[in-house]
Design a protein around this motif. Structure first.
Motif, PDB file in Angstrom:
ATOM      1  N   ILE A  64     118.303  44.837  25.748  1.00  0.00           N
ATOM      2  CA  ILE A  64     117.323  44.344  26.633  1.00  0.00           C
ATOM      3  C   ILE A  64     115.934  45.022  26.393  1.00  0.00           C
ATOM      4  N   ALA A  65     116.051  46.150  26.501  1.00  0.00           N
ATOM      5  CA  ALA A  65     114.613  47.101  26.392  1.00  0.00           C
ATOM      6  C   ALA A  65     113.896  46.958  25.011  1.00  0.00           C
ATOM      7  N   VAL A  66     114.704  46.840  23.665  1.00  0.00           N
ATOM      8  CA  VAL A  66     113.980  46.935  22.632  1.00  0.00           C
ATOM      9  C   VAL A  66     113.347  45.331  22.278  1.00  0.00           C
ATOM     10  N   PRO A  67     113.710  44.308  22.577  1.00  0.00           N
ATOM     11  CA  PRO A  67     113.181  42.824  22.365  1.00  0.00           C
ATOM     12  C   PRO A  67     111.989  42.788  23.738  1.00  0.00           C
ATOM     13  N   GLY A  68     112.439  43.348  24.674  1.00  0.00           N
ATOM     14  CA  GLY A  68     111.470  43.147  25.894  1.00  0.00           C
ATOM     15  C   GLY A  68     110.052  43.987  25.707  1.00  0.00           C
ATOM     16  N   LEU A  71     108.445  41.847  23.111  1.00  0.00           N
ATOM     17  CA  LEU A  71     107.988  40.706  23.516  1.00  0.00           C
ATOM     18  C   LEU A  71     106.870  40.847  24.506  1.00  0.00           C
ATOM     19  N   LEU A  72     106.751  41.910  25.285  1.00  0.00           N
ATOM     20  CA  LEU A  72     105.634  42.208  25.893  1.00  0.00           C
ATOM     21  C   LEU A  72     104.371  42.844  25.391  1.00  0.00           C
ATOM     22  N   ASP A  73     104.773  43.370  24.230  1.00  0.00           N
ATOM     23  CA  ASP A  73     103.711  43.846  23.396  1.00  0.00           C
ATOM     24  C   ASP A  73     102.873  42.731  22.340  1.00  0.00           C
ATOM     25  N   ALA A  74     103.736  41.536  22.246  1.00  0.00           N
ATOM     26  CA  ALA A  74     103.216  40.523  21.537  1.00  0.00           C
ATOM     27  C   ALA A  74     102.511  39.642  22.759  1.00  0.00           C
ATOM     28  N   PHE A  75     102.910  39.352  23.867  1.00  0.00           N
ATOM     29  CA  PHE A  75     102.262  38.339  24.784  1.00  0.00           C
ATOM     30  C   PHE A  75     101.890  38.979  25.755  1.00  0.00           C
ATOM     31  N   ALA A  76     101.833  40.030  26.188  1.00  0.00           N
ATOM     32  CA  ALA A  76     101.251  40.615  27.284  1.00  0.00           C
ATOM     33  C   ALA A  76     100.005  41.558  27.155  1.00  0.00           C
ATOM     34  N   GLN A  82     101.472  51.774  29.531  1.00  0.00           N
ATOM     35  CA  GLN A  82     102.151  50.795  30.375  1.00  0.00           C
ATOM     36  C   GLN A  82     103.414  50.285  30.139  1.00  0.00           C
ATOM     37  N   GLN A  83     103.858  50.258  28.905  1.00  0.00           N
ATOM     38  CA  GLN A  83     105.101  49.839  28.387  1.00  0.00           C
ATOM     39  C   GLN A  83     106.073  51.043  28.620  1.00  0.00           C
ATOM     40  N   LEU A  84     105.363  52.028  28.385  1.00  0.00           N
ATOM     41  CA  LEU A  84     106.575  53.502  28.681  1.00  0.00           C
ATOM     42  C   LEU A  84     106.813  53.576  30.198  1.00  0.00           C
ATOM     43  N   ALA A  85     105.779  53.211  31.116  1.00  0.00           N
ATOM     44  CA  ALA A  85     105.832  53.262  32.405  1.00  0.00           C
ATOM     45  C   ALA A  85     106.903  51.983  32.852  1.00  0.00           C
TER      46      ALA A  85
END
Length: 130
Positions: A64-68, A71-76, A82-85
């Motif tokens: 869950i964490a790695v693709p998430g 995905l957040l890096d690419a689209f958000a 923020q990702q680490l938080a």
């Protein structure tokens, strides 16, 4: 064979005994019964038995964490902070929340591939042929 695995996975998702599907696995948040109260299947066969459940829990967390993250890096467009938080607390909380199901799935897979004793004992055959 596949239908039996599917049935057992259904038991696992409901946190029930992988053999009979009736007995509950847990009686307190982090305490398992030693055996099924319905069919007497021993849940922990030996010391260290649930190491495999830790692998299942780890794999689910990473899956869950790695693709998430990507995905957040690419689209958000979130920053690394923020990702680490987001993902560090997830990596701590999710394994605790998934603990019961990881153990249950480990029991299901182990019982499917290496069943314990049969549910009902088979009577011995008469050696005289009768």
């Amino acid at each position: 064979m596949a239908s039996r695995l599917g049935q057992m996975l259904g038991y696992g998702v409901r946190l029930k005994c992988p053999r009979c599907g009736v007995g509950a696995l847990f009686h307190k948040p982090f305490r398992m019964h030693t055996e099924c109260r319905n069919c007497a299947l021993k849940f922990e066969r030996e010391q260290g038995y649930f190491i495999g459940a830790m692998y299942i829990n780890y794999a689910a967390t990473v899956a869950i964490a790695v693709p998430g993250f990507f995905l957040l890096d690419a689209f958000a467009g979130l920053t690394i902070n923020q990702q680490l938080a987001l993902w560090v607390p997830f990596a701590i909380v999710f394994p605790l929340a998934f603990f019961h199901h990881a153990r249950s799935l480990w029991l299901v897979f182990d019982h499917f591939f290496n069943p314990a004793q049969p549910l009902y004992p088979v009577p011995p055959k008469n050696s005289a042929g009768g």
